[in-house]
Design a protein around this motif. Sequence first.
Motif, PDB file in Angstrom:
ATOM      1  N   ASP A 127      -9.327 -51.030 -12.793  1.00 54.69           N
ATOM      2  CA  ASP A 127      -9.192 -52.007 -13.879  1.00 54.69           C
ATOM      3  C   ASP A 127      -9.063 -53.429 -13.339  1.00 54.69           C
ATOM      4  OD1 ASP A 127      -9.257 -50.048 -15.843  1.00 54.69           O
ATOM      5  OD2 ASP A 127      -7.081 -50.018 -16.134  1.00 54.69           O
ATOM      6  N   LEU A 128      -8.362 -53.575 -12.227  1.00 53.19           N
ATOM      7  CA  LEU A 128      -8.140 -54.901 -11.666  1.00 53.19           C
ATOM      8  C   LEU A 128      -9.227 -55.304 -10.666  1.00 53.19           C
ATOM      9  CD1 LEU A 128      -5.337 -54.297 -12.991  1.00 53.19           C
ATOM     10  CD2 LEU A 128      -4.444 -55.912 -11.344  1.00 53.19           C
ATOM     11  N   GLY A 129     -10.345 -54.578 -10.693  1.00 52.49           N
ATOM     12  CA  GLY A 129     -11.493 -54.954  -9.875  1.00 52.49           C
ATOM     13  C   GLY A 129     -11.493 -54.377  -8.482  1.00 52.49           C
ATOM     14  N   GLY A 130     -10.525 -53.520  -8.184  1.00 49.86           N
ATOM     15  CA  GLY A 130     -10.482 -52.893  -6.870  1.00 49.86           C
ATOM     16  C   GLY A 130     -11.328 -51.633  -6.834  1.00 49.86           C
ATOM     17  N   VAL A 131     -11.509 -51.156  -5.632  1.00 53.28           N
ATOM     18  CA  VAL A 131     -12.219 -49.889  -5.444  1.00 53.28           C
ATOM     19  C   VAL A 131     -11.194 -48.905  -4.889  1.00 53.28           C
ATOM     20  CG1 VAL A 131     -14.072 -48.703  -4.237  1.00 53.28           C
ATOM     21  CG2 VAL A 131     -14.381 -51.075  -4.970  1.00 53.28           C
TER      22      VAL A 131
END
Length: 195
Positions: free
Chosen positions: A89-93
């Motif tokens: 959700d926060l753009g991490g992988v």
Amino acid sequence: MQIELERPAESTRIQRLKALTTGTHDTLDKRIMRAEPFASRERYALFLDVQHNFHADVAPLYASAELNRILPGLADRCRLEALRQDVADLGGVPEELVSTTGPLSPAAALGWVYVAEGSNLGAAFLRKEAAKLGLSDDFGARHLAGHPDGRGLHWRNFVSAYNELPLSAEEEIEAAEGAKAAFRRVHGLVEAVFE
């Protein structure tokens, strides 16, 4: 006339475990707050990294057939997948992480599970802080969400099952050492991720 002295109630297993680990737990709590994980979404993403690593460590314990036999429903309490979604959700992988605990005795594993379950109880406060960053049970803070039956009831059910475990005094000490190791693991992750 004979007066009977009131004897203090005997402590429960979970109360003894808490007493044996309070110092290590308090040190960790203070370190996390110094890291200011809710100062921004960027800092919260670092906090998610800590949580993701720790829950990857304990996920195999939640899947353990032996632990599920003595703590029924334990597998359903695992929060790793929710954490992976929060990271995304926060753009991490969300990386595929492997547990670093190594082999643990059942008693030591119970200590690690105690820490993970206790963190879920404490997540009520963290959830409010995450909401200030625009995060919710549906976006970015899934792993902090309470159980549908209620966070308190969920914890009390765990405590009740934990208190009923047939552990010897030596195994209780081993569980406390496992819990301390889990707290130290999170502390090490906070140091590595936030510094």
